[in-house]
Design an enzyme around this catalytic site. Structure first.
Site, PDB file in Angstrom:
ATOM      1  CG  ASP A  42       1.146  -3.484 -11.690  1.00 21.72           C
ATOM      2  OD1 ASP A  42       0.970  -3.855 -12.872  1.00 21.72           O
ATOM      3  OD2 ASP A  42       0.200  -3.311 -10.886  1.00 21.72           O
ATOM      4  CG  ASP A  73      -1.859   1.107   1.300  1.00 17.55           C
ATOM      5  OD1 ASP A  73      -1.421   2.234   1.577  1.00 17.55           O
ATOM      6  OD2 ASP A  73      -3.043   0.860   1.054  1.00 17.55           O
ATOM      7  CG  PHE A  74       1.673   4.065  -3.106  1.00 16.66           C
ATOM      8  CD1 PHE A  74       2.580   4.992  -3.574  1.00 16.66           C
ATOM      9  CD2 PHE A  74       1.571   2.858  -3.759  1.00 16.66           C
ATOM     10  CE1 PHE A  74       3.374   4.720  -4.673  1.00 16.66           C
ATOM     11  CE2 PHE A  74       2.349   2.579  -4.855  1.00 16.66           C
ATOM     12  CZ  PHE A  74       3.268   3.515  -5.325  1.00 16.66           C
TER      13      PHE A  74
END
Length: 440
Positions: free
Chosen positions: A176, A101-102
């Site tokens: 990604d 998660d960012f």
């Protein structure tokens, strides 16, 4: 020669022009030709009909599906009516891959950058900050480079559609690289925000080796240009940079050809990606697989008003609303999102919607001309945007679940469940073998 007074401008001419230019560089002439043909098509059909309308039953509110659910979508595919499927994917399709998660405090990738005293977390993706200090991005890039995470069932479902000969294009907001790692050919994937497939110098524009950048990342070093000594970065879009020319070209052509649109794992906030759902013909069914309903007209109008009155802009890598603006944060986990700074945000027109700026990026020169035709085309698309209408019972389907659960259910309804499971199993074995080889 056709004129605006003809009954209709042949769509074949538009597609022929695009096919011709797909094998060439994305020149200004190519884009202008396609746009002018599209405008002539609009003039020929008259202002009362949408640009992409095929005179479909949608205009008369006649159902296009046997039922407005996954079963209806499966029937549509099995009937042979869907042979040019377009996918629009956001960060939600990659959540189950394990990509960190960012935003989560303490464990998110942004938390790892606190020691760099960033002016705001998302500055790591700002091209101006990168010029000032590239170290935070190079540190974060260790988690971003493709190859460290396995594709999800949603990615393999796209590959299965391709194997069946049904996938036209997969547009993705993600960087990604999991679509290609799952086995999709590069020509089928259109990254809206760039990719790690290449690298370039931010000063002279010269192409660089992405492998040299990757080596620098893992050596805690900074890659520089062998020609001018400038900083080198991967070909992912930073805030303040135009979206890729290929994305603009393909969205103008491929969306018109779609006979089924599948939207997965995105909050449909960022333009021009969000408005692409209305670029398909009115005869095209549209499926949303998401944790929440998004892309409806009321939501789109509200978001536009918020941006207008707040004076803040959402930029290329942003794919979700902040927690104070929306509850649609389920797809936030893998997105480079949330860049909102009153003091530093660039206008969206400079980075997301400017169709003329992509040539400047290709040439390495600043764009000095933005044609009125291009602005007119963008304005026309925005005025016609209506969003999803899930209550009409005509063509829009909302399946609220995770992306993986949604594609598995659809695959089972299509009779492809076992084939998809086998594809996932083989992919896992190949991924593990590659990982072992890398570690050895």
């Amino acid at each position: 020669m056709h004129s605006a007074s003809d009954p209709a401008w042949p769509k074949a001419d538009i597609l022929k022009a695009d096919k011709q230019f797909r094998t060439e560089d994305d020149t200004l002439a190519a884009r202008d030709t396609i746009q002018k043909l599209s405008q002539l098509n609009l003039a020929a059909k008259g202002p009362s009909q949408p640009v992409y309308s095929h005179g479909s039953p949608a205009a008369t509110h006649q159902p296009l599906l046997s039922s407005c659910d996954l079963a209806g979508i499966a029937d549509h595919i099995l009937s042979g009516k869907a042979r040019r499927i377009v996918i629009m994917a956001g960060a939600g399709i990659s959540v189950s891959s394990g990509i960190p998660d960012f935003r989560t405090p303490g464990t998110g990738l942004y938390s790892q950058l606190e020691r760099f005293n960033l002016p705001w977390p998302e500055a790591v993706f700002d091209i101006r900050f990168f010029r000032h200090n590239p170290k935070p991005f190079y540190m974060l890039a260790k988690e971003l480079f493709p190859g460290g995470y396995m594709p999800t069932p949603a990615h393999y479902f796209m590959r299965l559609l391709h194997k069946k000969g049904l996938l036209l294009t997969a547009f993705t907001q993600n960087i990604d690289g999991l679509e290609q790692l799952a086995g999709l050919p590069a020509e089928k994937v259109v990254p809206a925000h760039g990719s790690f497939d290449g690298a370039h110098c931010i000063d002279c524009g010269r192409s660089g080796s992405i492998y040299a950048v990757q080596q620098a990342v893992y050596d805690d070093d900074i890659a520089t240009c062998t020609s001018c000594g400038g900083l080198v970065k991967p070909d992912i879009v930073f805030f303040g940079e135009p979206l890729p020319a290929r994305f603009h070209r393909r969205r103008l052509a491929d969306m018109q050809q779609a006979d089924l649109l599948i939207v997965m794992g995105t909050s449909l906030v960022v333009q021009p990606f969000a408005s692409m759902i209305d670029a398909v013909p009115e005869s095209t069914p549209r499926l949303l697989i998401n944790m929440n309903k998004v892309g409806e007209q009321e939501q789109a109008d509200t978001q536009q008003q918020k941006q207008k009155h707040s004076g803040r802009s959402r930029l290329p890598l942003d794919d979700s609303s902040s927690s104070s603006d929306s509850d649609d944060d389920d797809d936030d986990a893998a997105s480079c999102s949330g860049f909102e700074s009153d003091a530093t945000a660039l206008t969206a027109s400079n980075s997301s919607i400017n169709l003329s700026a992509d040539n400047a990026a290709d040439s390495g020169q600043p764009d000095s001309s933005s044609s009125s035709d291009e602005h007119a085309a963008v304005a026309s698309q925005q005025q016609q945007r209506s969003g999803f209408d899930f209550d009409s019972g005509v063509r829009d389907v909302a399946h609220l679940s995770t992306c993986d659960e949604g594609v598995m259910q659809l695959a089972n309804l299509l009779g492809w469940g076992d084939e998809l499971q086998e594809m996932i199993r083989q992919g896992a074995e190949e991924f593990e073998a590659a990982r072992q080889e890398w570690e050895d």
